[in-house]
Write a protein that holds these residues in place. Sequence first.
Motif, short mmCIF file in Angstrom:
data_model
loop_
_atom_site.label_atom_id
_atom_site.label_comp_id
_atom_site.label_asym_id
_atom_site.label_seq_id
_atom_site.Cartn_x
_atom_site.Cartn_y
_atom_site.Cartn_z
N ALA A 39 -7.49 -1.75 11.65
CA ALA A 39 -6.19 -1.64 10.99
C ALA A 39 -6.36 -1.41 9.49
CB ALA A 39 -5.36 -2.90 11.25
N LEU A 40 -7.32 -2.08 8.87
CA LEU A 40 -7.58 -1.88 7.44
C LEU A 40 -8.09 -0.46 7.17
CD1 LEU A 40 -9.16 -5.33 6.52
CD2 LEU A 40 -7.02 -4.39 5.62
N LEU A 41 -8.93 0.05 8.05
CA LEU A 41 -9.41 1.43 7.91
C LEU A 41 -8.25 2.42 8.02
CD1 LEU A 41 -12.68 1.23 10.03
CD2 LEU A 41 -12.53 1.47 7.54
N GLN A 42 -7.40 2.20 9.01
CA GLN A 42 -6.24 3.09 9.21
C GLN A 42 -5.29 3.02 8.02
OE1 GLN A 42 -2.75 2.78 12.22
NE2 GLN A 42 -4.46 3.69 13.34
N ALA A 43 -5.06 1.83 7.49
CA ALA A 43 -4.17 1.66 6.34
C ALA A 43 -4.72 2.38 5.12
CB ALA A 43 -3.97 0.17 6.05
N HIS A 88 -2.71 -4.98 -1.80
CA HIS A 88 -1.56 -5.54 -1.08
C HIS A 88 -0.94 -4.51 -0.13
CE1 HIS A 88 -0.80 -8.96 -4.22
NE2 HIS A 88 -1.99 -9.01 -3.67
N ALA A 89 -0.81 -3.28 -0.59
CA ALA A 89 -0.27 -2.22 0.26
C ALA A 89 -1.17 -1.99 1.47
CB ALA A 89 -0.10 -0.92 -0.54
N PRO A 135 9.04 1.54 3.28
CA PRO A 135 9.64 1.23 1.97
C PRO A 135 8.87 0.18 1.16
CG PRO A 135 11.33 1.32 3.66
CD PRO A 135 10.01 1.42 4.36
N LEU A 136 8.33 -0.86 1.82
CA LEU A 136 7.59 -1.88 1.08
C LEU A 136 6.34 -1.27 0.45
CD1 LEU A 136 6.99 -4.74 0.14
CD2 LEU A 136 5.93 -5.17 2.37
N ILE A 137 5.66 -0.42 1.16
CA ILE A 137 4.45 0.23 0.63
C ILE A 137 4.84 1.14 -0.54
CG2 ILE A 137 2.45 1.66 1.19
CD1 ILE A 137 2.81 -1.18 2.68
N ASP A 138 5.93 1.88 -0.37
CA ASP A 138 6.41 2.74 -1.46
C ASP A 138 6.69 1.91 -2.72
OD1 ASP A 138 6.25 4.80 0.38
OD2 ASP A 138 8.42 4.99 0.62
N LEU A 139 7.32 0.75 -2.56
CA LEU A 139 7.63 -0.11 -3.71
C LEU A 139 6.36 -0.66 -4.35
CD1 LEU A 139 10.72 -2.07 -2.37
CD2 LEU A 139 10.68 -0.34 -4.17
N LEU A 140 5.39 -1.05 -3.54
CA LEU A 140 4.15 -1.58 -4.08
C LEU A 140 3.38 -0.53 -4.88
CD1 LEU A 140 2.85 -3.71 -1.07
CD2 LEU A 140 3.39 -4.57 -3.36
N LEU A 141 3.34 0.70 -4.38
CA LEU A 141 2.53 1.74 -5.00
C LEU A 141 3.26 2.56 -6.06
CD1 LEU A 141 0.56 2.98 -1.87
CD2 LEU A 141 -0.16 1.34 -3.62
#
Length: 156
Positions: A39-43, A88-89, A135-141
Motif C-alpha cells: 500500500a505504501l508503494l502504491q501510494a 502524511h499524504a 480531497p484530503l491528499i490534495d489539501l495536504l500536498l
Amino acid sequence: MSMAVGEDTYLTVADADAYFAARNVVGWATAPSVAREAALLQATTYIDGSYAFRGRIVDPGQPLSWPRRDAVDSEGRFLSGIPRRVEHATAELALTALAGDLAPPLERGGKVLREKVGPVEVDYMPDAVSGRSYPLIDLLLKPLLRSAASHEVKRA
C-alpha cells in the motif's frame, strides 16, 4: 519485502504505523505487513504520478520526486528531504490502497447525458471527469505544488 525511503517509498511501515497509532486508526495495524508495504508503494507511485511539485529533483537518477532542490512551500519556507506533508499524504493514500486500487480503470462521473434503466445504459458528457479524487491528499500536498497561484492539482 525490503523497501527503502527515498528509493521505493516516502514512508517506512514503522513510520506509517506510528502515524496511524497517533490517530487511533485500527484498520492499518490489523492489515498484514506485506499488504501495508504494498500500500505504501502504491501510494508513493500515485503521488509521484499525480502531482507537480515545486523545485527540481536533486539527482536526475533518483527514482522519486523527493527530495527536491529550490523547493519552497506556499509560505516561502525552503523544504529539504521529504516534507512531512508528503509523508502524511503517503500514509493516508496507503490506508485507502488497503481497500483497493488507487487508480482503477477510469469511470466517467458527474455529467450524465442519458441514462436508460432496462437493460442498463449510461452516456456521459464528453467533459465528464473520470477517475477518483482524494480531497484530503490534495489539501495536504497543495502548499507544495507548482501552480501556487491557482493551487490546481495535476492528475494523470
